[in-house]
Design a protein around this motif. Structure first.
Motif, PDB file in Angstrom:
ATOM      1  N   LEU A   1      -3.192   4.891  -2.542  1.00 45.62           N
ATOM      2  CA  LEU A   1      -4.363   5.431  -1.859  1.00 45.62           C
ATOM      3  C   LEU A   1      -4.132   6.896  -1.500  1.00 45.62           C
ATOM      4  CD1 LEU A   1      -4.876   2.429   0.598  1.00 45.62           C
ATOM      5  CD2 LEU A   1      -6.235   2.900  -1.445  1.00 45.62           C
TER       6      LEU A   1
ATOM      7  N   ASP B   1       0.853  -1.187   0.000  1.00 41.09           N
ATOM      8  CA  ASP B   1       0.000   0.000   0.000  1.00 41.09           C
ATOM      9  C   ASP B   1       0.889   1.238   0.000  1.00 41.09           C
ATOM     10  OD1 ASP B   1      -2.395  -1.398   0.068  1.00 41.09           O
ATOM     11  OD2 ASP B   1      -2.577  -1.306   2.260  1.00 41.09           O
TER      12      ASP B   1
ATOM     13  N   THR C   1      -0.982  -0.851  -4.386  1.00 44.80           N
ATOM     14  CA  THR C   1      -2.250  -0.121  -4.341  1.00 44.80           C
ATOM     15  C   THR C   1      -1.958   1.286  -3.840  1.00 44.80           C
ATOM     16  OG1 THR C   1      -3.499  -2.144  -3.852  1.00 44.80           O
ATOM     17  CG2 THR C   1      -4.561  -0.027  -3.359  1.00 44.80           C
TER      18      THR C   1
END
Length: 277
Positions: free
Chosen positions: A197, A170, A195
């Protein structure tokens, strides 16, 4: 995305060192988010909505008798910033193992080759803190480890972590421009397990990681340390940077509350990067 307006400060500094490093550290604490060093000093940027006319009141070095520092400031459009990055962005090679370059640079013959579009995001590898965090990643085992890159900037550390075998990853940043830039760079480097974010430590609820990387300013680290460490698996690794060596005692006092101990300290021009486990 709305066109963000920045205030750009042009600081002329004499003598340059160590004044420039001290100035950058203090400006970081004051809320400035990006810096470009040059032959006469440093250009520092802060979002207009975060700026106030007393922004420099706590920057103590400006009142030091050891250095002569003058400055001027003006509004900077987002597009001007991009041109500034491209003008100043040179490729770097860390420990002859990892290259960080722009798309318009030739490929290096290194084990790891990272292509970063030099936009406004902090984390091209040039700043001492990013350089040292790259060194930490290169020296440690990331194979099949889950990783958090907090304050990811360009995403360069997350990208290198995946190149070292980490997954899933992340990459989080509160700044919309960094978020978009990280998305672009993850795709540019053909990474499949990252990912990206947009947000802050509030996104970490219920998450667990084997490795946490946080290259953020001291105040944010201290504010969010409890949240970070609640997400770290047992025997996990924590890498911290974004602060001066004089800040180690206050950082260590906070981290040690949770039973972690410093395993390695890297230092570069008085900036430090710590490994905890």
């Amino acid at each position: 995305m709305a066109n963000i307006i920045y205030i750009g400060y042009e600081f002329k500094v004499s003598p340059l060192q160590p004044a420039v490093e001290i100035l950058i550290a203090e400006l970081g604490y004051a809320g400035f988010e990006s810096f470009v060093e040059n032959e006469t000093g440093v250009t520092a940027y802060i979002q207009k909505e975060e700026w106030q006319d007393t922004i420099l009141d706590e920057v103590q070095i400006l009142n030091s008798d050891e250095f002569e520092i003058t400055y001027d400031f003006s509004e900077i459009e987002q597009t001007n910033w991009n041109a500034e990055w491209e003008k100043n962005f040179n490729p770097i090679v860390v420990d002859d193992i990892c290259a960080v370059r722009a798309p318009f640079h030739e490929k290096f013959d290194t084990q790891y080759d990272i292509v970063i579009e030099p936009k406004m995001s902090f984390g091209t590898g040039h700043h001492e803190t990013t350089h040292m965090m790259i060194q930490h990643i290169l020296k440690n085992d990331f194979e099949n480890k889950s990783v958090l890159d907090m304050g990811c900037g360009t995403g360069v550390l997350a990208i290198l972590a995946e190149m070292k075998g980490a997954q899933p990853i992340d990459a989080i940043d509160y700044d919309n421009w960094c978020y978009l830039n990280s998305l672009e760079n993850v795709e540019r480097n053909n990474r499949k397990h990252i990912t990206v974010l947009e947000g802050d430590a509030n996104l970490l609820s219920g998450k667990l990681y084997d490795v946490i990387i946080a290259n953020i300013n001291r105040n944010i680290l201290l504010q969010d340390m409890k949240t970070y460490l609640s997400c770290l698996n047992e025997d996990g690794m924590l890498f911290l940077s974004g602060f001066y060596n004089s800040d180690i005692p206050i950082i260590d006092a906070e981290v040690s509350k949770y039973g972690l101990k410093i395993q390695e300290t890297l230092e570069r021009n008085n900036w430090v990067a710590l490994k905890y486990q």
